[in-house]
Design a protein around this motif. Sequence first.
Motif, mmCIF file in Angstrom:
data_model
loop_
_atom_site.group_PDB
_atom_site.id
_atom_site.type_symbol
_atom_site.label_atom_id
_atom_site.label_comp_id
_atom_site.label_asym_id
_atom_site.label_seq_id
_atom_site.Cartn_x
_atom_site.Cartn_y
_atom_site.Cartn_z
ATOM 1 N N ALA A 1 1.116 -0.963 0.091
ATOM 2 C CA ALA A 1 0.157 -0.058 -0.316
ATOM 3 C C ALA A 1 0.892 1.034 0.029
ATOM 4 O O ALA A 1 1.906 1.652 0.637
ATOM 5 C CB ALA A 1 -0.756 -0.087 1.573
ATOM 6 N N ARG A 2 0.647 2.481 -0.962
ATOM 7 C CA ARG A 2 0.577 3.407 -0.776
ATOM 8 C C ARG A 2 0.039 4.420 -0.540
ATOM 9 O O ARG A 2 -0.779 5.013 -1.511
ATOM 10 C CB ARG A 2 1.838 4.172 -1.975
ATOM 11 N N ILE A 3 -0.198 5.554 0.367
ATOM 12 C CA ILE A 3 -1.264 6.605 0.807
ATOM 13 C C ILE A 3 -0.570 7.662 0.207
ATOM 14 O O ILE A 3 -0.150 8.148 1.194
ATOM 15 C CB ILE A 3 -1.807 5.878 2.497
ATOM 16 N N LEU A 4 -1.671 7.918 -0.277
ATOM 17 C CA LEU A 4 -1.664 9.775 -0.244
ATOM 18 C C LEU A 4 -2.208 10.871 0.033
ATOM 19 O O LEU A 4 -3.461 10.452 0.366
ATOM 20 C CB LEU A 4 -1.260 10.605 -2.189
ATOM 21 N N ILE A 5 -2.273 11.679 1.196
ATOM 22 C CA ILE A 5 -2.915 12.310 2.065
ATOM 23 C C ILE A 5 -2.160 13.581 1.946
ATOM 24 O O ILE A 5 -1.683 14.474 2.318
ATOM 25 C CB ILE A 5 -2.988 11.453 3.488
ATOM 26 N N PHE A 6 -4.042 14.287 2.177
ATOM 27 C CA PHE A 6 -3.534 16.162 1.077
ATOM 28 C C PHE A 6 -4.788 16.158 2.130
ATOM 29 O O PHE A 6 -6.283 15.533 2.812
ATOM 30 C CB PHE A 6 -3.139 16.760 0.458
ATOM 31 N N HIS A 39 -3.800 4.361 -2.538
ATOM 32 C CA HIS A 39 -4.826 4.870 -2.027
ATOM 33 C C HIS A 39 -4.943 6.183 -1.548
ATOM 34 O O HIS A 39 -3.249 7.004 -2.057
ATOM 35 C CB HIS A 39 -5.428 4.706 -0.362
ATOM 36 N N VAL A 40 -5.190 7.247 -2.256
ATOM 37 C CA VAL A 40 -5.405 8.805 -1.834
ATOM 38 C C VAL A 40 -6.871 8.904 -0.642
ATOM 39 O O VAL A 40 -7.418 9.190 -1.374
ATOM 40 C CB VAL A 40 -6.027 9.543 -3.426
ATOM 41 N N VAL A 41 -6.181 9.774 0.619
ATOM 42 C CA VAL A 41 -6.824 10.313 1.151
ATOM 43 C C VAL A 41 -7.222 12.009 1.150
ATOM 44 O O VAL A 41 -6.446 12.383 1.327
ATOM 45 C CB VAL A 41 -6.690 10.076 2.542
ATOM 46 N N LEU A 42 -8.727 12.343 1.740
ATOM 47 C CA LEU A 42 -9.020 13.782 1.277
ATOM 48 C C LEU A 42 -9.029 14.312 2.888
ATOM 49 O O LEU A 42 -10.331 13.245 3.151
ATOM 50 C CB LEU A 42 -9.849 14.448 0.364
ATOM 51 N N LEU A 43 -8.375 14.301 3.502
ATOM 52 C CA LEU A 43 -8.906 14.363 5.180
ATOM 53 C C LEU A 43 -8.826 16.127 5.511
ATOM 54 O O LEU A 43 -8.958 15.877 7.040
ATOM 55 C CB LEU A 43 -7.077 14.049 6.459
ATOM 56 N N ALA A 74 -8.516 5.062 -12.970
ATOM 57 C CA ALA A 74 -7.493 4.721 -12.380
ATOM 58 C C ALA A 74 -7.224 3.474 -11.429
ATOM 59 O O ALA A 74 -6.234 2.851 -11.590
ATOM 60 C CB ALA A 74 -7.069 5.797 -12.700
ATOM 61 N N GLY A 75 -8.058 3.068 -11.265
ATOM 62 C CA GLY A 75 -8.187 1.458 -10.082
ATOM 63 C C GLY A 75 -7.464 2.029 -8.561
ATOM 64 O O GLY A 75 -7.339 1.532 -7.976
ATOM 65 N N LYS A 76 -7.588 3.773 -8.285
ATOM 66 C CA LYS A 76 -7.152 4.486 -6.869
ATOM 67 C C LYS A 76 -8.277 4.028 -5.998
ATOM 68 O O LYS A 76 -9.438 3.926 -6.428
ATOM 69 C CB LYS A 76 -6.199 5.491 -7.101
ATOM 70 N N LYS A 77 -7.764 4.438 -4.679
ATOM 71 C CA LYS A 77 -9.174 3.993 -3.666
ATOM 72 C C LYS A 77 -8.969 4.813 -3.506
ATOM 73 O O LYS A 77 -8.087 5.940 -3.280
ATOM 74 C CB LYS A 77 -8.715 2.811 -2.449
ATOM 75 N N VAL A 78 -10.046 6.351 -3.460
ATOM 76 C CA VAL A 78 -10.299 7.008 -3.099
ATOM 77 C C VAL A 78 -11.396 7.201 -1.657
ATOM 78 O O VAL A 78 -11.904 6.762 -1.795
ATOM 79 C CB VAL A 78 -10.960 8.091 -4.451
ATOM 80 N N ILE A 79 -10.680 8.108 -0.393
ATOM 81 C CA ILE A 79 -11.099 7.772 0.386
ATOM 82 C C ILE A 79 -11.717 9.406 1.171
ATOM 83 O O ILE A 79 -10.429 10.172 0.944
ATOM 84 C CB ILE A 79 -10.952 6.917 1.704
ATOM 85 N N PHE A 80 -13.179 9.827 1.669
ATOM 86 C CA PHE A 80 -12.926 11.180 1.650
ATOM 87 C C PHE A 80 -13.351 11.730 3.645
ATOM 88 O O PHE A 80 -13.853 10.611 3.531
ATOM 89 C CB PHE A 80 -14.350 12.135 1.168
ATOM 90 N N PHE A 81 -12.519 11.673 3.970
ATOM 91 C CA PHE A 81 -13.135 12.293 5.613
ATOM 92 C C PHE A 81 -13.421 13.700 5.280
ATOM 93 O O PHE A 81 -12.657 15.075 5.683
ATOM 94 C CB PHE A 81 -11.744 12.257 6.353
ATOM 95 N N PRO A 82 -15.177 13.584 6.652
ATOM 96 C CA PRO A 82 -15.754 15.156 6.268
ATOM 97 C C PRO A 82 -14.755 16.110 7.276
ATOM 98 O O PRO A 82 -14.729 15.317 8.660
ATOM 99 C CB PRO A 82 -16.560 14.456 6.569
#
Length: 262
Positions: A1-6, A39-43, A74-82
Amino acid sequence: ARILIFSDLHLPQRATAESAGRLNLLSEMLASEATNATHVVLLGDVFDFWFEYPHLVPNSHHRLLWDLRTLVVAGKKVIFFPGNHDYWIGDFYERELGLRVARDLETWSMGDQTIVLTHGDGCDPHDKGYHLLKRILRARLAIKAFSLVHPEVAFAIARVVSALSRKASEKKKTWHNSRFMPFASRMFTRGIDAVIVGHSHTPQIVDTGSGLLINSGDWLKHMTYCMVTEKVIELRAWPSQECLPIQGVADFENPPLSEGSC
């Protein structure tokens, strides 16, 4: 896993030249750094205000929504944290974009390490007034009541409240990341290796001795993001991609970049 967070773009309801510029930088970062991410995480606090009606969503910043949809395709798991500015989320993100809307706090396992992800609002145990306000604003009755207000009126109210909130926060002392320590310490006693938050707009990675406390920073001023793998956690600045240094608890009031406000 390689997670990008912003986190913490605080995109306004009405796009401006300044917000468009920040969004262009974010798009460049995603095009570069999300390529190898799983994974791409919007925190949280991506938008300064977000509210969905059954047949209406905010009409600005569709460029970002398109970028997120492209990542999903593109197959990325994108997760949005309110966050505390954009928690009134309906089903648009999941239904139309294919993102997953996360719970307020989630624990993820990565190899031998375990991380906690949350926006960070409400993590200060001394902020009892906000704890009460958070429960009220996120109650189903409050959301239902707001949905009965005409969209133009509702968004006008939100713009005024957001402006007043920002002015009030500017008058207060900056929220040092030390205010997350009571929460982080509880997590570390439960076997968590790293706690990753946003909210304070102060990018910093601190080795507490019991675990890592990471603040992803913001895209209002600092343009920072976090990369997490099974072996390493890095906090980087864009466009230099320079890694910020790991600091100790004595450095909470001296983060590597200038401070912001939530």
